[in-house]
Design an enzyme around this catalytic site. Structure first.
Site, mmCIF file in Angstrom:
data_model
loop_
_atom_site.group_PDB
_atom_site.id
_atom_site.type_symbol
_atom_site.label_atom_id
_atom_site.label_comp_id
_atom_site.label_asym_id
_atom_site.label_seq_id
_atom_site.Cartn_x
_atom_site.Cartn_y
_atom_site.Cartn_z
ATOM 1 N N ASP A 132 0.865 -1.178 0.000
ATOM 2 C CA ASP A 132 0.000 0.000 0.000
ATOM 3 C C ASP A 132 0.914 1.245 0.000
ATOM 4 O O ASP A 132 2.140 1.148 0.092
ATOM 5 C CB ASP A 132 -0.964 -0.009 1.189
ATOM 6 C CG ASP A 132 -2.210 0.845 0.896
ATOM 7 O OD1 ASP A 132 -2.144 1.715 -0.007
ATOM 8 O OD2 ASP A 132 -3.248 0.671 1.565
HETATM 9 C C1 NOJ Z 1 -4.055 3.895 0.119
HETATM 10 C C2 NOJ Z 1 -5.232 2.973 0.216
HETATM 11 O O1 NOJ Z 1 -5.183 2.249 1.426
HETATM 12 C C3 NOJ Z 1 -5.334 1.992 -0.925
HETATM 13 O O2 NOJ Z 1 -6.537 1.300 -0.817
HETATM 14 C C4 NOJ Z 1 -5.229 2.722 -2.234
HETATM 15 O O3 NOJ Z 1 -5.411 1.822 -3.292
HETATM 16 C C5 NOJ Z 1 -3.860 3.379 -2.291
HETATM 17 N N1 NOJ Z 1 -3.769 4.352 -1.219
HETATM 18 C C6 NOJ Z 1 -3.591 4.066 -3.625
HETATM 19 O O4 NOJ Z 1 -4.300 5.234 -3.718
#
Ligand code: NOJ
Length: 746
Positions: A275
């Site tokens: 993430d």
């Molecule tokens: C953080 C989020 O937790 C995740 O779900 C998302 O896909 C990513 N950022 C990218 O934006």
């Protein structure tokens, strides 16, 4: 590098690609890549929207970028691809990632709303259209579906989830990823999906985003992992690691999850992206000493691509030289990343021609968005069948509330590419639907759903007094749910409850429409209103969908994918709880108001409940009313005893006993009465959406194989255990006809 060499390199790739010999091109690339170029493939950077920074351009030229996220201007995306394909040494195209969560330009209901449709076809179609629209911007990878089991409505990300149940979430998660990926990733308009967040993220303590999760392995395997296993089996292209710490080991450094379970047990063939900066956050967790240590942990755990932070680029070369990371691990990751680029057809055609795809927001897309919103709304109360309202017999309607005509707030969380100027609001749609003879008065009453200023109440009350019916459109604004947007109280925010009180005093019947990103605690307001339609955040076409439902052009058919608590203190409350040694019963339940003063404690029920609220939820999982009624009769099983490995055939006669056509979601639950580990009091095992005309009857059949009854036992073995089972078929987790059967082991 000279331009001749560049052309030579691109041609080599091209001729190899033309031979459609996947190992040939990928093997040759792997052989020719430097360590730095491999690190580049394992790194994802974010775009800058309106321009390409010189730093990003240079990194791409140097082969230090495998993927870019959050860049959706087609000319820029094509230029990024050109830099990668024509100006980097090896000419490897980019993965272009974006959070396409519930729509791109056309916004569908939030995932939790889509889950309320219990309709795989709808979920798949919404994802398919989202993919088509995203592809027009050159996006080839979405970070969805989010398949975290979510049993805590305080958690803002419950809005993005498919609810509390492992089976429903698995089935709908697979439908969603299939919608994104289509049957062939190479087809124009198919994009790679991402199963996230692996794993356990939804169990964040107290519903606070990013917080610790402690989930015993048995619970993890039986509840939180099944949707991910289903996604892996269905061929989801990628996985994303969670931000959270699972039992002391943050997911992005968790080898047990990423390698032992995902690769070895499940034989998963795609790749894992971290993430956003979750690799460097391993140091913030106090799990890694520094960024180098974080890169070491993440790479060895099996995180193939790092999102945004740069520990791989900065430290993996040294870690490889020191022998702390094995080149095999890196080669594996890079091969998987290149394979996806190959599967997407990017080596053959890295550029996007939007003219080859349907235009976003076309009438077909909007129609699907409307149908999806209709199927997602859940009718929670309908006293005296006040709904549907009769357009013919009304002369005046008061439409009240901050969400009645707010094109932005109806869209919900995660709508980067949705533009509220395309939204159709309830007010506009109701005006269009009703004839000019019906007077419509609109009073916003509150500036936002969070306002505490009651100065608008007076006008709202006057409007209600003058009307035949008051339609209140309340709820939560978009910003109150989603990532990092968690709440400790989950009531209607601001002074909305006081607004309901004020309107209720007028005596005018009240139809309450709630738009929200989570279940809300609405017990206290239920008696004050005549009907409640829970609409979640329905998206671009909220207005036409809700207008059709309110005025009977469509009948509500959504069912709750998540339990509604009476009070926030009951959380977590979900239908598949364990029985406990002292289950709460009506006979033993005592409310604290009924406890005699200074009575000995033995007068209490001594059961698993609270003193200050009933032990049941306000609305159970699977609940939802319709404008008609359905009766269940003649539940039949082809056998009362089956052997392991056999299939039980089940059927029930479903009748639409009302005088409106409607759709029912027939739900099949079981209980495994005795297990080597305790089993939930009910488990959903199948469901069907059945459409019946008024008065029509139909047999609804299910096949239940004993494999579907397997669970992880004390030794973490997936097994179906012989013994006695209960089985229910009904329209909700708390009702239905019951039967019994036994599985024997010979
Ligand atoms: C953080 C989020 O937790 C995740 O779900 C998302 O896909 C990513 N950022 C990218 O934006």
């Amino acid at each position: 590098m000279s331009s001749n060499l560049l052309i030579d390199s691109a041609n080599k790739i091209k001729s190899c690609a033309e031979s459609s010999n996947q190992p040939c091109i990928l093997n040759s690339l792997m052989k020719r890549m430097t360590i730095e170029e491999k690190m580049g493939q394992m790194s994802q950077f974010f775009g800058h929207g309106e321009h390409i920074s010189e730093q990003l351009a240079e990194s791409i030229r140097q082969g230090r970028v495998g993927s870019v996220l959050n860049e959706v201007r087609l000319d820029i995306v094509n230029e990024l691809q050109r830099l990668a394909v024509e100006e980097s040494r090896l000419g490897i195209p980019l993965l272009i990632g974006r959070d396409v969560i519930h729509g791109f330009n056309t916004i569908f209901p939030i995932p939790l709303g889509q889950a309320a449709s219990w309709c795989t076809a709808t979920v798949k179609q919404c994802a398919h259209i989202s993919a088509l629209e995203a592809a027009t911007s050159g996006v080839n990878w979405t970070f969805a579906p989010m398949i975290d089991i979510s049993r805590d409505p305080r958690w803002g990300r419950i809005a993005e989830s498919l609810g509390e149940d492992p089976y429903l979430c698995s089935v709908l998660g697979v439908a969603m990823l299939q919608g994104f990926q289509g049957d062939d990733l190479q087809k124009n308009g198919s994009i790679a999906a991402c199963a996230k967040h692996f794993a356990g993220y939804g169990a964040a303590e107290s519903g606070r985003d990013y917080s610790t999760t402690n989930i015993p392995e048995n619970e993890l395997r039986n509840v939180y992992l099944p949707p991910f296993k289903a996604a892996a089996d269905a061929g989801v292209a990628t996985f994303m690691s969670a931000f959270s710490d699972l039992n002391g080991v943050p997911a992005s450094g968790n080898k047990w999850l990423m390698t032992d379970i995902l690769r070895e047990e499940w034989d998963y063939q795609g790749f894992v992206v971290s993430d956003w900066e979750s690799v460097v956050q391993l140091t913030t967790h106090g799990f890694s000493e520094d960024n180098k240590d974080a890169a070491y942990e993440a790479a060895n755990a099996g995180i193939d691509m790092e999102m945004v932070s740069t520990t791989y680029l900065d430290h993996l070369p040294d870690l490889l030289a020191e022998g702390r990371v094995n080149i095999k691990q890196v080669n594996y990751a890079v091969t998987k990343i290149l394979q996806l680029k190959w599967q997407l057809g990017l080596f053959d055609s890295p550029y996007t021609d939007a003219n080859l795809l349907p235009k976003p927001l076309n009438s077909e897309h909007l129609q699907v968005a409307k149908e999806a919103a209709i199927k997602s709304c859940v009718l929670l109360k309908n006293a005296n069948n006040i709904l549907p309202l009769s357009a013919e017999s009304l002369s005046s309607v008061a439409i009240i509330g901050p969400l009645a005509d707010d094109p932005y707030e109806q869209l919900g969380t995660w709508i980067f590419d949705g533009d509220s100027k395309h939204s159709q609001t309830c007010l506009t749609a109701i005006k269009q639907l009703l004839s000019a003879q019906v007077s419509i008065d609109h009073v916003k009453a509150m500036e936002t759903s969070r306002s505490h200023d009651q100065t608008g109440f007076k006008q709202a009350v006057e409007s209600a007094i003058a009307a035949d019916v008051a339609v209140l459109i309340l709820g939560e604004e978009s910003i109150l749910s989603g990532e990092a947007h968690c709440r400790a109280e989950i009531n209607l925010p601001g002074c909305q409850e006081q607004l309901i009180d004020a309107i209720a005093q007028t005596g005018t019947p009240i139809v309450l429409v709630i738009m929200a990103g989570r279940p809300l605690t609405i017990e206290a307001i239920l008696p004050k209103v005549d009907a409640v339609l829970f609409a979640w955040h329905p998206g671009t076409m909220a207005g036409p969908a809700i207008a059709d439902l309110l005025f009977g052009k469509a009948s509500p058919s959504g069912k709750l994918p998540v339990t509604f608590p009476r009070k926030v203190g009951q959380v977590p409350i979900y239908y598949g709880q364990k029985h406990s040694g002292k289950p709460a019963t009506e006979a033993t339940f005592v409310h604290m108001d009924d406890i005699p003063v200074r009575s000995p404690q033995t007068s209490l029920g001594m059961a698993a409940t609270h003193l200050d609220t009933h032990f049941s939820p306000l609305f159970p999982f699977g609940f939802g009313l319709s404008y008609t009624q359905f009766s269940y009769q003649d539940l039949e099983l082809n056998n009362k005893t089956i052997h392991l490995g056999e299939t039980l055939k089940i059927r029930v006669m479903l009748t639409n006993t009302g005088d409106a056509d409607g759709e029912e979601i027939v739900q099949l639950y079981i209980r495994d009465l005795v297990g080597s580990v305790t089993r939930p009091v009910k488990e959903l095992k199948d469901f069907k959406r059945v459409k019946l005309a008024a008065g029509q009857s139909e047999w609804v059949s299910f096949d239940l194989s004993t494999d579907k009854l397997a669970f992880y036992d004390r030794n973490m073995q997936l097994k179906t255990e012989p013994g006695q089972f209960h089985l229910w078929l009904g329209g909700c987790s708390q009702t239905g006809l019951r039967h019994e059967f036994e599985i024997i082991n010979e």
